[in-house]
Design a protein around this motif. Structure first.
Motif, PDB file in Angstrom:
ATOM      1  N   LEU A   1      23.066   1.110  28.226  1.00 34.17           N
ATOM      2  CA  LEU A   1      23.872  -0.097  28.041  1.00 34.17           C
ATOM      3  C   LEU A   1      23.038  -1.256  27.507  1.00 34.17           C
ATOM      4  N   SER A   2      21.783  -1.334  27.927  1.00 32.06           N
ATOM      5  CA  SER A   2      20.907  -2.384  27.404  1.00 32.06           C
ATOM      6  C   SER A   2      20.689  -2.204  25.905  1.00 32.06           C
ATOM      7  N   LEU A   3      20.413  -0.969  25.500  1.00 34.62           N
ATOM      8  CA  LEU A   3      20.221  -0.689  24.081  1.00 34.62           C
ATOM      9  C   LEU A   3      21.518  -0.915  23.302  1.00 34.62           C
ATOM     10  N   ALA A   4      22.636  -0.516  23.885  1.00 38.26           N
ATOM     11  CA  ALA A   4      23.929  -0.698  23.223  1.00 38.26           C
ATOM     12  C   ALA A   4      24.274  -2.168  23.071  1.00 38.26           C
ATOM     13  N   THR A   5      23.857  -2.982  24.031  1.00 38.15           N
ATOM     14  CA  THR A   5      24.102  -4.425  23.935  1.00 38.15           C
ATOM     15  C   THR A   5      23.331  -5.027  22.765  1.00 38.15           C
ATOM     16  N   GLY A   6      22.085  -4.595  22.604  1.00 37.97           N
ATOM     17  CA  GLY A   6      21.311  -5.041  21.448  1.00 37.97           C
ATOM     18  C   GLY A   6      21.969  -4.628  20.142  1.00 37.97           C
ATOM     19  N   TYR A   7      22.477  -3.407  20.112  1.00 41.52           N
ATOM     20  CA  TYR A   7      23.151  -2.926  18.910  1.00 41.52           C
ATOM     21  C   TYR A   7      24.428  -3.716  18.657  1.00 41.52           C
ATOM     22  N   ALA A   8      25.144  -4.071  19.728  1.00 44.25           N
ATOM     23  CA  ALA A   8      26.374  -4.858  19.588  1.00 44.25           C
ATOM     24  C   ALA A   8      26.083  -6.197  18.920  1.00 44.25           C
ATOM     25  N   VAL A   9      25.013  -6.849  19.337  1.00 42.85           N
ATOM     26  CA  VAL A   9      24.628  -8.109  18.713  1.00 42.85           C
ATOM     27  C   VAL A   9      24.327  -7.887  17.229  1.00 42.85           C
ATOM     28  N   THR A  10      23.646  -6.798  16.924  1.00 44.97           N
ATOM     29  CA  THR A  10      23.256  -6.488  15.545  1.00 44.97           C
ATOM     30  C   THR A  10      24.464  -6.298  14.635  1.00 44.97           C
ATOM     31  N   VAL A  11      25.505  -5.621  15.126  1.00 43.06           N
ATOM     32  CA  VAL A  11      26.669  -5.317  14.276  1.00 43.06           C
ATOM     33  C   VAL A  11      27.805  -6.313  14.461  1.00 43.06           C
ATOM     34  N   GLY A  12      27.581  -7.335  15.289  1.00 46.56           N
ATOM     35  CA  GLY A  12      28.603  -8.358  15.472  1.00 46.56           C
ATOM     36  C   GLY A  12      29.733  -7.960  16.409  1.00 46.56           C
TER      37      GLY A  12
END
Length: 221
Positions: free
Chosen positions: A104-115
């Motif tokens: 989930l931590s990694l996915a949160t970073g990815y979420a920020v990256t893709v908006g």
């Protein structure tokens, strides 16, 4: 309601259903999968094939280098996968240390990256007794942390939290989903074993609805 979501997509039937529920709500979906050295890495093949067929952006992150801090589980180490019913005493060996907090931590970073402003994952009611990182209190606290971890708040959501496997399957059947495109078995063999807790729970869900599971199992091959 969010417009763009990152769905943590393992390739199993829960996350497969979740992916389609997100699409059915008109959301812009980015699928994110992880190779963490799981014995059943075949699930990633299913995930990639589904995303390609649906033209969904799909990122697979290789985190096998983190194996030393996620060891000791039957899913990642040289430990026998337990067979039989999906219950705490039997399936505790499949707990991967801190897996969902890491993912989930990694996915949160990815979420920020893709908006994206939310991360969805497929924790459900049947997981509560076995997996601490699938319980409501875990989701609530991860949601609170991820909303303040970046300049852009990202919600952590588990839409199936109150449902069991049979109820999740009911949603998928209503959407007309093809579950032959999923992989559930915890063993990494050519065919699903039909005996591990994950297979047993899946087969029970299909039996509840009087529907034949489209996967081919070792004992019926």
């Amino acid at each position: 309601m969010t417009d763009t979501v990152v769905v943590i997509y393992s390739g199993g039937m829960d996350s497969y259903t979740l992916l389609h529920v997100a699409r059915s709500r008109g959301l812009n979906v980015h699928a994110l999968s992880f190779n963490y050295g799981q014995r059943h890495v075949r699930e990633l093949e299913s995930a990639s094939a589904v995303c390609e067929s649906l033209d969904i952006p799909h990122k697979v992150i290789d985190i096998r280098a983190m194996g030393e801090v996620m060891a000791g589980s039957a899913l990642t180490s040289d430990v026998d996968v337990p067979e039989g019913h999906y219950e705490e005493g039997n399936m505790k060996a499949t707990v991967v240390p801190n897996r969902n907090m890491i993912l989930l931590s990694l996915a949160t970073g990815y979420a920020v990256t893709v908006g994206a402003n939310a991360v969805w994952y497929g924790a459900h009611g049947g997981d509560h007794a076995i997996y601490p990182d699938c319980r409501p209190e875990f989701v609530e606290k991860m949601d609170a942390v991820c909303r303040v971890a970046n300049y852009e708040p990202v919600a952590v959501e588990a839409p199936f939290m109150a449902l069991d496997k049979g109820e999740i399957l009911a949603k998928g059947l209503k959407l007309g989903l093809d579950y032959s495109q999923t992989w559930t078995c915890y063993n990494g063999r050519e065919l699903a074993c039909g005996r591990c807790g994950s297979c047993v729970e899946r087969l029970e869900a299909f039996a509840i609805h009087g529907v034949t599971d489209p996967l081919v199992y070792e004992e019926s091959a």
